[in-house]
Scaffold this motif. Structure first.
Motif, PDB file in Angstrom:
ATOM      1  N   GLY A 343      20.137 -27.496  10.620  1.00 12.06           N
ATOM      2  CA  GLY A 343      18.855 -27.857  10.994  1.00 12.06           C
ATOM      3  C   GLY A 343      18.210 -27.136  12.026  1.00 12.06           C
ATOM      4  N   HIS A 344      18.992 -26.081  12.462  1.00 16.31           N
ATOM      5  CA  HIS A 344      18.405 -25.251  13.858  1.00 16.31           C
ATOM      6  C   HIS A 344      17.186 -24.456  13.500  1.00 16.31           C
ATOM      7  CE1 HIS A 344      18.301 -21.625  16.216  1.00 16.31           C
ATOM      8  NE2 HIS A 344      18.226 -22.476  17.177  1.00 16.31           N
ATOM      9  N   ILE A 345      17.037 -23.763  12.296  1.00 12.07           N
ATOM     10  CA  ILE A 345      15.969 -23.223  12.343  1.00 12.07           C
ATOM     11  C   ILE A 345      14.800 -23.844  11.987  1.00 12.07           C
ATOM     12  CG2 ILE A 345      16.222 -23.074   9.753  1.00 12.07           C
ATOM     13  CD1 ILE A 345      15.702 -19.825   9.747  1.00 12.07           C
ATOM     14  N   PHE A 346      15.021 -25.046  11.587  1.00 14.76           N
ATOM     15  CA  PHE A 346      13.658 -26.097  11.310  1.00 14.76           C
ATOM     16  C   PHE A 346      13.077 -26.685  12.590  1.00 14.76           C
ATOM     17  CE2 PHE A 346      16.284 -25.791   7.380  1.00 14.76           C
ATOM     18  CZ  PHE A 346      15.373 -25.129   6.876  1.00 14.76           C
ATOM     19  N   ALA A 347      14.437 -27.032  13.499  1.00 15.88           N
ATOM     20  CA  ALA A 347      14.010 -27.576  14.770  1.00 15.88           C
ATOM     21  C   ALA A 347      13.383 -26.600  15.630  1.00 15.88           C
ATOM     22  CB  ALA A 347      15.482 -28.087  15.363  1.00 15.88           C
ATOM     23  N   GLY A 348      13.616 -25.285  15.582  1.00 15.83           N
ATOM     24  CA  GLY A 348      13.075 -24.239  16.461  1.00 15.83           C
ATOM     25  C   GLY A 348      11.926 -24.147  16.018  1.00 15.83           C
ATOM     26  N   VAL A 349      11.269 -24.638  14.953  1.00 15.47           N
ATOM     27  CA  VAL A 349       9.800 -24.586  14.543  1.00 15.47           C
ATOM     28  C   VAL A 349       9.336 -25.668  15.091  1.00 15.47           C
ATOM     29  CG1 VAL A 349       8.167 -24.495  12.520  1.00 15.47           C
ATOM     30  CG2 VAL A 349      10.158 -23.012  12.569  1.00 15.47           C
ATOM     31  N   ASP A 350       9.836 -26.880  14.893  1.00 14.71           N
ATOM     32  CA  ASP A 350       9.158 -28.208  15.647  1.00 14.71           C
ATOM     33  C   ASP A 350       9.185 -28.288  16.918  1.00 14.71           C
ATOM     34  OD1 ASP A 350       8.903 -29.274  13.074  1.00 14.71           O
ATOM     35  OD2 ASP A 350      10.757 -30.340  12.772  1.00 14.71           O
ATOM     36  N   VAL A 351      10.233 -27.704  17.482  1.00 14.68           N
ATOM     37  CA  VAL A 351      10.488 -27.861  19.109  1.00 14.68           C
ATOM     38  C   VAL A 351      10.734 -26.253  19.470  1.00 14.68           C
ATOM     39  CG1 VAL A 351      11.405 -29.083  20.978  1.00 14.68           C
ATOM     40  CG2 VAL A 351      11.408 -30.068  18.786  1.00 14.68           C
ATOM     41  N   PRO A 352       9.754 -25.428  19.641  1.00 17.13           N
ATOM     42  CA  PRO A 352      10.014 -24.036  20.123  1.00 17.13           C
ATOM     43  C   PRO A 352      10.837 -23.812  21.249  1.00 17.13           C
ATOM     44  CG  PRO A 352       7.846 -24.508  19.471  1.00 17.13           C
ATOM     45  CD  PRO A 352       8.409 -25.717  19.571  1.00 17.13           C
ATOM     46  N   SER A 353      10.704 -24.797  22.402  1.00 19.67           N
ATOM     47  CA  SER A 353      11.322 -24.273  23.393  1.00 19.67           C
ATOM     48  C   SER A 353      12.809 -24.509  23.430  1.00 19.67           C
ATOM     49  CB  SER A 353      11.180 -25.741  24.568  1.00 19.67           C
ATOM     50  OG  SER A 353      11.587 -26.873  23.969  1.00 19.67           O
ATOM     51  N   ILE A 354      13.471 -24.912  22.232  1.00 19.76           N
ATOM     52  CA  ILE A 354      14.820 -24.870  22.069  1.00 19.76           C
ATOM     53  C   ILE A 354      15.479 -23.412  22.159  1.00 19.76           C
ATOM     54  CG2 ILE A 354      15.240 -27.220  21.147  1.00 19.76           C
ATOM     55  CD1 ILE A 354      15.978 -25.747  18.526  1.00 19.76           C
ATOM     56  N   ASN A 355      14.827 -22.500  21.760  1.00 23.19           N
ATOM     57  CA  ASN A 355      15.337 -21.173  21.627  1.00 23.19           C
ATOM     58  C   ASN A 355      14.827 -20.240  22.718  1.00 23.19           C
ATOM     59  OD1 ASN A 355      16.642 -21.569  19.109  1.00 23.19           O
ATOM     60  ND2 ASN A 355      14.897 -21.444  17.842  1.00 23.19           N
ATOM     61  N   ARG A 356      14.156 -20.965  23.646  1.00 21.70           N
ATOM     62  CA  ARG A 356      13.482 -20.041  24.865  1.00 21.70           C
ATOM     63  C   ARG A 356      14.425 -20.265  26.089  1.00 21.70           C
ATOM     64  NH1 ARG A 356       7.563 -22.028  23.801  1.00 21.70           N
ATOM     65  NH2 ARG A 356       7.123 -20.841  21.862  1.00 21.70           N
ATOM     66  N   LEU A 357      14.907 -19.232  26.495  1.00 17.30           N
ATOM     67  CA  LEU A 357      16.018 -19.148  27.606  1.00 17.30           C
ATOM     68  C   LEU A 357      15.474 -19.839  28.959  1.00 17.30           C
ATOM     69  CD1 LEU A 357      18.830 -18.114  27.685  1.00 17.30           C
ATOM     70  CD2 LEU A 357      18.051 -16.182  28.886  1.00 17.30           C
ATOM     71  N   LYS A 358      14.091 -19.443  29.174  1.00 10.52           N
ATOM     72  CA  LYS A 358      13.572 -20.103  30.442  1.00 10.52           C
ATOM     73  C   LYS A 358      12.937 -21.450  30.281  1.00 10.52           C
ATOM     74  CE  LYS A 358      13.763 -15.564  32.625  1.00 10.52           C
ATOM     75  NZ  LYS A 358      13.132 -14.469  33.056  1.00 10.52           N
ATOM     76  N   ALA A 359      12.883 -21.916  29.234  1.00 12.06           N
ATOM     77  CA  ALA A 359      12.027 -23.117  28.893  1.00 12.06           C
ATOM     78  C   ALA A 359      12.833 -24.272  28.730  1.00 12.06           C
ATOM     79  CB  ALA A 359      11.138 -23.137  27.701  1.00 12.06           C
ATOM     80  N   PHE A 440      31.063 -26.089   7.433  1.00 10.00           N
ATOM     81  CA  PHE A 440      31.066 -24.652   7.714  1.00 10.00           C
ATOM     82  C   PHE A 440      30.544 -24.461   9.007  1.00 10.00           C
ATOM     83  CE2 PHE A 440      29.140 -20.541   7.549  1.00 10.00           C
ATOM     84  CZ  PHE A 440      30.208 -19.673   7.208  1.00 10.00           C
ATOM     85  N   ASN A 441      31.475 -23.669   9.906  1.00  8.83           N
ATOM     86  CA  ASN A 441      30.736 -23.293  11.297  1.00  8.83           C
ATOM     87  C   ASN A 441      31.029 -22.033  11.879  1.00  8.83           C
ATOM     88  OD1 ASN A 441      33.348 -23.703  12.362  1.00  8.83           O
ATOM     89  ND2 ASN A 441      33.215 -25.217  13.978  1.00  8.83           N
ATOM     90  N   MET A 442      31.193 -21.177  11.233  1.00  7.18           N
ATOM     91  CA  MET A 442      31.306 -19.664  11.609  1.00  7.18           C
ATOM     92  C   MET A 442      30.211 -19.455  12.687  1.00  7.18           C
ATOM     93  SD  MET A 442      33.295 -17.254  11.367  1.00  7.18           S
ATOM     94  CE  MET A 442      33.704 -15.704  11.607  1.00  7.18           C
ATOM     95  N   LYS A 443      30.356 -19.007  13.769  1.00  6.30           N
ATOM     96  CA  LYS A 443      29.400 -18.466  14.740  1.00  6.30           C
ATOM     97  C   LYS A 443      28.092 -17.651  14.017  1.00  6.30           C
ATOM     98  CE  LYS A 443      28.660 -18.509  19.558  1.00  6.30           C
ATOM     99  NZ  LYS A 443      27.772 -19.371  19.507  1.00  6.30           N
ATOM    100  N   THR A 444      26.884 -18.053  14.224  1.00 11.07           N
ATOM    101  CA  THR A 444      25.984 -17.227  13.787  1.00 11.07           C
ATOM    102  C   THR A 444      25.896 -15.696  14.038  1.00 11.07           C
ATOM    103  OG1 THR A 444      23.522 -17.002  13.555  1.00 11.07           O
ATOM    104  CG2 THR A 444      24.310 -17.579  15.793  1.00 11.07           C
ATOM    105  N   ARG A 445      25.679 -14.901  13.010  1.00  5.45           N
ATOM    106  CA  ARG A 445      25.605 -13.331  13.392  1.00  5.45           C
ATOM    107  C   ARG A 445      24.307 -12.969  13.673  1.00  5.45           C
ATOM    108  NH1 ARG A 445      26.923  -9.937   9.325  1.00  5.45           N
ATOM    109  NH2 ARG A 445      28.220  -8.491  10.853  1.00  5.45           N
ATOM    110  N   ILE A 446      23.276 -14.104  13.857  1.00  2.23           N
ATOM    111  CA  ILE A 446      21.797 -13.700  13.872  1.00  2.23           C
ATOM    112  C   ILE A 446      21.633 -13.424  15.298  1.00  2.23           C
ATOM    113  CG2 ILE A 446      19.552 -14.344  13.691  1.00  2.23           C
ATOM    114  CD1 ILE A 446      20.435 -16.409  11.449  1.00  2.23           C
ATOM    115  N   PRO A 447      21.109 -12.196  15.647  1.00  2.00           N
ATOM    116  CA  PRO A 447      21.196 -11.848  17.241  1.00  2.00           C
ATOM    117  C   PRO A 447      19.973 -12.393  17.783  1.00  2.00           C
ATOM    118  CG  PRO A 447      20.248  -9.964  15.862  1.00  2.00           C
ATOM    119  CD  PRO A 447      21.006 -11.009  14.715  1.00  2.00           C
ATOM    120  N   GLY A 448      20.143 -12.600  18.998  1.00  2.00           N
ATOM    121  CA  GLY A 448      18.823 -13.263  20.166  1.00  2.00           C
ATOM    122  C   GLY A 448      18.898 -14.903  20.044  1.00  2.00           C
ATOM    123  N   PHE A 449      19.733 -15.459  19.325  1.00  2.00           N
ATOM    124  CA  PHE A 449      19.909 -16.855  19.249  1.00  2.00           C
ATOM    125  C   PHE A 449      20.664 -17.341  20.553  1.00  2.00           C
ATOM    126  CE2 PHE A 449      19.000 -17.844  14.788  1.00  2.00           C
ATOM    127  CZ  PHE A 449      17.502 -18.019  14.867  1.00  2.00           C
TER     128      PHE A 449
END
Length: 560
Positions: A343-359, A440-449
């Protein structure tokens, strides 16, 4: 001279020891010829691309048999995807002539016979996608060569109609919907009738899929039309019970599409007659996700609401709400799971602050998301859900804990809880067939998260389809370990109905999920006996299935 003779003899030996090839294969529609791909010493995979399993479908009609062809069909290139919007939704791509499938057959020294067959249904929100989607360094993400070769199974990938042409419905017999599901059914039926000619066992077919493809697999399982058609099923990150997988008000959506293409009429039959003669490209564009809603970035809970085109209860292929049809699944062995951060990718659209380091993500953000997810139950649900999800925060929660909770909420609601319900319903109904659960819980390979992000939606697919072996330079040894484990468990399950038993060794035993015991396997590159746990996120599963589901529903406005 002696050296030359040795080299010649070696070359002759290599040649005579090369893998067998199918050559020209007779199918019900005519003869087909694919291409052999060498995979190793005396190992190859015969690949057939673009075999038609149905005729060009009529608009909002069930698929019909292909009339066949004369001569030999060169099955060496993928055919076009079904007409759909592009990822950015600025235009369309694909064709109405799209009902084709691809077959990957592993070969050794002798021609393969009686192999297990695995039919893959792609994901893409019922809106887009294809059997050969997303090229990764040259090969499609769903290229079946590695899985076929390493698991000793035949892989089949199929196209089906998506978007407006695949899932528009009036909610009655005039335009019943589910055309994409009928396409899938037609493809699986074609495989059952023809796969013997490719060395497959028609009595040992497993269907598997991811996201909307997994929900599709789930729908095929519950449909009365599937009795005896296949033997096993695997759903990855989606089931028919997922809140995004069923249209609740199909006629309202059809009227909305009609308005967009200039077919709005007071009389519904006139509107439908207009839709029937409308341009397919215009109809497809009308089914895209509404940009004025997307521009709001995002009203909480809206991501789910944007996915409008999906299957319906049509009284035929899906005769009732899927939760009431699980007696039809009793005959199938079933394996199901989710990714830890689906659900992370969808949550990041609904609540953008979750992916912002300083927010910071505020309690208002969390309550707002819950308001969107639980709107059919009203304000009482917001408080009760908030209490359950914030219980572990303490008085001054770490900002990353709050952010991860937001992702967990959306993962639970959209994917994990519906999957656990489906597993339980299958285990409750089965008589002899087996049930297996995984995370399935292999850590993401997507950079920047952020560092707390686990396995993102769809990240399981690269491992299952063997990309760490096919493109080794962009992966590490741990990724190849994981890929080998997944291919072994999945193909063993296809072979025997038990992921532990088959032709491939597995790193740890995976116990079955039963009516009274709910073990699950945690899948990553470090699988061991300690990877088996019980009662996955039971606090949250219990909340959504008991407390939340018993809250009274509130009246909601129709779409129209």
């Amino acid at each position: 001279m002696k050296m030359l003779l040795v080299l010649v003899l070696f070359a002759v030996g290599l040649n005579s020891g090369s893998a067998a090839k199918l050559g020209v294969v007779q199918t019900e529609g005519g003869r087909v010829e694919g291409k052999s791909h060498r995979m190793g010493l005396m190992r190859s995979v015969d690949v057939f691309k673009g075999i038609p399993f149905a005729d060009v479908p009529g608009k909002w009609e069930k698929p019909k048999p292909h009339p066949g062809w004369s001569g030999v069909l060169k099955a060496t290139t993928y055919r076009e995807r079904c007409l759909q919007v592009t990822l950015l939704q600025t235009k369309t791509q694909g064709s109405e002539d799209c009902l084709y499938l691809n077959i990957f057959v592993p070969q050794g020294r002798k021609l393969s016979t009686n192999l297990p067959v695995m039919v893959y249904l792609f994901g893409g929100a019922f809106l887009l996608g294809a059997s050969n989607d997303v090229a990764i360094l040259g090969d499609s993400l769903y290229d079946g060569k590695e899985m076929a070769d390493r698991g000793g199974v035949i892989i089949v990938t199929v196209n089906y109609r998506v978007g407006t042409l695949g899932f528009l419905s009036t909610g009655d017999t005039r335009m019943p919907g589910n055309y994409g599901l009928w396409d899938q059914h037609f493809a699986i039926s074609w495989v059952r009738r023809n796969i013997h000619s490719f060395g497959g066992n028609p009595d040992n077919i497993t269907i598997f899929g991811q996201s909307a493809g997994a929900a599709s697999v789930s729908y095929q399982m519950v449909s009365p039309y599937s009795s005896g058609l296949f033997r096993r099923a695997i759903t990855q990150c989606g089931v028919s019970l997922s809140p995004w997988a069923l249209q609740k008000n199909p006629m309202a959506l059809t009227k909305k599409i009609a308005r967009k293409v200039g077919c709005s009429r007071t009389n519904e039959d006139d509107m439908l007659a207009c839709l029937k003669i409308s341009d397919p490209v215009g109809l497809t564009m009308a089914g895209k996700i509404d940009s004025h809603l997307r521009g709001r970035l995002f009203c909480p809970g809206v991501v789910m609401d944007l996915l409008e085109l999906s299957p319906v209860v049509d009284g035929d292929f899906i005769p009732d709400h899927p939760s009431k049809l699980f007696q039809n699944t009793a005959q199938f062995d079933y394996m199901a799971g989710v990714n830890s951060m689906d659900g992370h990718i969808f949550a990041g659209v609904d609540v953008p602050s979750i992916n912002r380091l300083k927010a910071n993500t505020t309690t208002e953000d969390v309550r707002g998301l819950l308001a969107g997810l639980t709107k059919e139950k009203g304000t009482a649900a917001i408080s009760s859900a908030y209490g359950v999800y914030s219980a572990h925060w303490g008085s001054a929660p770490d900002p990353s804990v709050v952010k991860k909770t937001v992702a967990d909420m959306e993962t639970d609601f959209l994917f994990l809880v519906p999957t656990q319900i489906a597993l339980q319903l299958h285990a409750n109904n089965t008589s002899g067939a087996r049930t297996y659960s995984y995370l399935f819980n292999m850590k993401t390979r997507i950079p920047g998260f952020p560092s707390w992000v686990g396995a993102e939606h769809a990240e399981d697919l690269q491992y299952l389809f063997g990309k760490p072996f096919a493109t080794p330079l962009v992966y590490f040894p741990r990724h190849r370990d994981l890929s080998g484990y997944m291919i072994a468990y999945w193909t063993n399950f296809a072979r025997t109905g038990d992921p532990n038993t088959g032709d491939s060794r597995v790193p740890a035993p995976w116990p079955a999920f039963t009516k009274y015991h709910r073990p699950y396997l945690t899948i990553n590159h470090k699988i061991s006996k300690s990877s088996v746990s019980y009662d996955l996120r039971s606090t949250y599963v219990d909340y959504w299935t008991t407390t939340y589901s018993t809250l009274p529903s509130v009246k909601t406005q129709d779409l129209d």
